[in-house]
Write an enzyme that holds these catalytic residues in place. Structure first.
Site, mmCIF file in Angstrom:
data_model
loop_
_atom_site.group_PDB
_atom_site.id
_atom_site.type_symbol
_atom_site.label_atom_id
_atom_site.label_comp_id
_atom_site.label_asym_id
_atom_site.label_seq_id
_atom_site.Cartn_x
_atom_site.Cartn_y
_atom_site.Cartn_z
ATOM 1 N N GLN A 149 -133.421 45.503 -70.520
ATOM 2 C CA GLN A 149 -134.786 44.990 -70.328
ATOM 3 C C GLN A 149 -135.523 45.627 -69.152
ATOM 4 O OE1 GLN A 149 -135.674 40.606 -70.891
ATOM 5 N NE2 GLN A 149 -135.957 40.754 -68.682
ATOM 6 N N GLU A 161 -144.270 43.787 -68.099
ATOM 7 C CA GLU A 161 -144.328 43.760 -66.631
ATOM 8 C C GLU A 161 -144.880 45.062 -66.049
ATOM 9 O OE1 GLU A 161 -140.398 42.655 -65.360
ATOM 10 O OE2 GLU A 161 -140.609 40.630 -66.159
ATOM 11 N N ASP A 169 -131.760 45.062 -65.088
ATOM 12 C CA ASP A 169 -131.617 43.747 -65.706
ATOM 13 C C ASP A 169 -131.282 44.022 -67.167
ATOM 14 O OD1 ASP A 169 -131.622 41.224 -66.688
ATOM 15 O OD2 ASP A 169 -133.702 40.729 -66.180
ATOM 16 N N ASP A 179 -128.874 35.475 -63.963
ATOM 17 C CA ASP A 179 -130.233 34.946 -64.168
ATOM 18 C C ASP A 179 -130.153 33.848 -65.225
ATOM 19 O OD1 ASP A 179 -132.863 34.457 -64.831
ATOM 20 O OD2 ASP A 179 -133.316 36.452 -65.589
ATOM 21 N N LYS A 215 -135.878 31.683 -60.298
ATOM 22 C CA LYS A 215 -137.184 31.634 -60.964
ATOM 23 C C LYS A 215 -137.604 30.173 -60.940
ATOM 24 C CE LYS A 215 -136.392 35.171 -64.526
ATOM 25 N NZ LYS A 215 -135.741 35.237 -65.860
ATOM 26 N N SER A 247 -142.153 37.442 -66.957
ATOM 27 C CA SER A 247 -142.873 38.486 -67.701
ATOM 28 C C SER A 247 -144.328 38.096 -67.966
ATOM 29 C CB SER A 247 -142.153 38.793 -69.011
ATOM 30 O OG SER A 247 -141.872 37.597 -69.688
ATOM 31 N N LYS A 291 -138.204 40.017 -56.819
ATOM 32 C CA LYS A 291 -138.332 40.898 -57.986
ATOM 33 C C LYS A 291 -139.760 40.817 -58.500
ATOM 34 C CE LYS A 291 -136.342 40.323 -62.214
ATOM 35 N NZ LYS A 291 -135.532 40.556 -63.428
HETATM 36 C C1 2PG Z 1 -136.098 38.270 -66.367
HETATM 37 C C2 2PG Z 1 -137.570 37.964 -66.415
HETATM 38 C C3 2PG Z 1 -138.420 38.584 -65.375
HETATM 39 P P1 2PG Z 1 -138.688 36.789 -68.461
HETATM 40 O O1 2PG Z 1 -135.407 38.259 -67.385
HETATM 41 O O2 2PG Z 1 -135.557 38.446 -65.296
HETATM 42 O O3 2PG Z 1 -138.271 39.958 -65.257
HETATM 43 O O4 2PG Z 1 -138.104 38.094 -67.701
HETATM 44 O O5 2PG Z 1 -139.746 36.231 -67.572
HETATM 45 O O6 2PG Z 1 -139.214 37.299 -69.776
HETATM 46 O O7 2PG Z 1 -137.544 35.850 -68.615
HETATM 47 MG MG MG Z 2 -133.449 38.554 -65.915
#
Ligand code: 2PG
Ligand code: MG
Length: 377
Positions: free
Chosen positions: A142, A179, A215, A281, A301, A331, A352
């Site tokens: 990703q 992103e 990632d 994550d 997050k 994202s 990040k």
């Molecule tokens: C991730 C995030 C941010 P998403 O996987 O770390 O880069 O992606 O917000 O789509 O979960």
């Molecule tokens: Mg991630």
């Protein structure tokens, strides 16, 4: 200060998905904030909304907002108590409106949100340069990151922007993913090769050491106990060997979600075999009750858990285990830059956020602004 009004509205995140913006007014101040939404969301995350965003926001305005009128908000503890009081609404409206409320309350306390938490530290930036997975067509991985290892934030920002533009030229890519990272048709290994070469040349040019990261977001291509690549299917052990090989070949400093979100054993095994930071994550989902000291770090997050007090609890748990937090954008972002304030005030050593797109640049510019203020004082 006493809350006199609370209003939520729907706005669009950069990914085109709806999210929430909330404005809170007290008798002496006002504060507005918005929250992001994810695309490669893990199965252990709190839902951003329940049903549609519009319905959740409507319910917030009719059932949550009115209960807050008259409440005192003078310090961080008040924000966290209010949040705990309304936490029970999460199954009905999702985490995004609750987290957004807390952010708006923080802005009532102080527009310089970073000052509320007592910490003060400029993070290193983990910057997404090439993107695939659920964020774009192209690579299965990703995100392909660079991490400029300087605490001089403007230099870090310049280095990542330069790498972003040179990689774009090298890939002859005209397309970016969610992103702002370049879409690559070269495949995982070749894309890393390009990033490695460009990072080395920018490092030589600027004198800034530049580490590389990934990632993998492995849950997104894990089906029937196999990691599905275009040219191969790997089982868990083979995936670990593949990742270890890339770590060695490209001297990777950071690998996020190299295995799927239930594979605690695999994360521990991989970490045992490498000095590289293995980062969970989707594995931990910013949730202290899922945290295990099996790898070097974790993504933080805030909207994965939907509550600021739970984010603080998660950071404390990481600290107790000696694990490194990396606070992260989503994202689907908004132009709100509060993530930069959280990184500085809560002293996460890494943030990040990507180098391209107004919603990402808002956070980078905010970090630069804080950096300049701190330097002058
Ligand atoms: C991730 C995030 C941010 P998403 O996987 O770390 O880069 O992606 O917000 O789509 O979960
Ligand atoms: Mg991630």
């Amino acid at each position: 200060m006493r809350i006199v009004s609370v209003h939520a509205r729907e706005i669009m995140a950069s990914s085109g998905t709806p999210t929430a913006e909330i404005e809170v007014k007290t008798n002496r101040s006002s504060g507005r904030a918005s929250v992001p939404t994810g695309t490669s969301t893990g199965k252990y995350e709190v839902n951003a909304f329940v049903g549609s965003a519009a319905d959740s926001i409507k319910t917030f305005n009719s059932e949550v907002g009115p209960t807050l009128l008259g409440a005192e908000v003078n310090k961080l503890g008040d924000v966290l108590s209010i949040e705990k009081k309304v936490e029970k609404f999460i199954p009905k409206i999702g985490g995004n409106p609750i987290l957004c409320l807390s952010y708006a309350l923080l802005r009532n306390l102080n527009k310089d949100v970073y000052k509320i938490f007592g910490g003060l530290s400029i993070p290193y930036q983990v910057c997404n340069i090439i993107g695939g997975g659920r964020h774009a067509e192209g690579t299965e991985f990703q995100e392909f990151h660079v991490i400029p290892m300087t605490k001089d934030y403007p230099r870090s920002m310049d280095a990542s922007k330069r790498i972003h533009s040179l990689v774009g030229e090298r890939l002859k890519s005209k397309r970016v993913g969610l992103e702002g990272a370049w879409v690559s048709t070269l495949g995982n290994r070749k894309s890393l090769e390009v990033l490695h070469e460009v990072a080395k040349s920018v490092s030589d040019e600027t004198g800034v050491r530049i580490n590389l990261g990934l990632d993998v977001a492995a849950s997104e291509f894990y089906k029937d106990e196999k990691y599905l690549y275009r040219d191969k299917k790997l089982n868990g052990d083979e995936q670990i060997e593949f990742i270890l090989d890339l770590i060695k070949r490209f001297n990777l400093h950071y690998v996020e979600d190299p295995l799927h979100e239930d594979d605690f054993k695999g994360f521990a095994e991989l970490q045992k075999k490498t000095k590289c930071m293995v980062i969970g994550d989707d594995l931990f989902a910013t949730n202290a009750s899922r945290l295990r000291p099996i790898c070097k770090g974790a993504i933080v997050k805030p909207n994965q858990i939907g509550m600021l007090h739970k984010v603080i609890e998660f950071l404390q748990a990481l600290g107790e285990h000696g694990m490194t937090p990396i606070i992260s954008h989503r994202s689907g972002e908004t132009n709100d830059s509060i993530l930069a304030d959280l990184a500085v005030g809560l002293e996460t050593p890494y943030i990040k956020v990507s180098a391209f797109g107004a919603e990402r640049i808002a956070k980078m510019e905010r970090l630069k602004e804080i950096y300049e203020t701190v330097k002058q004082s």
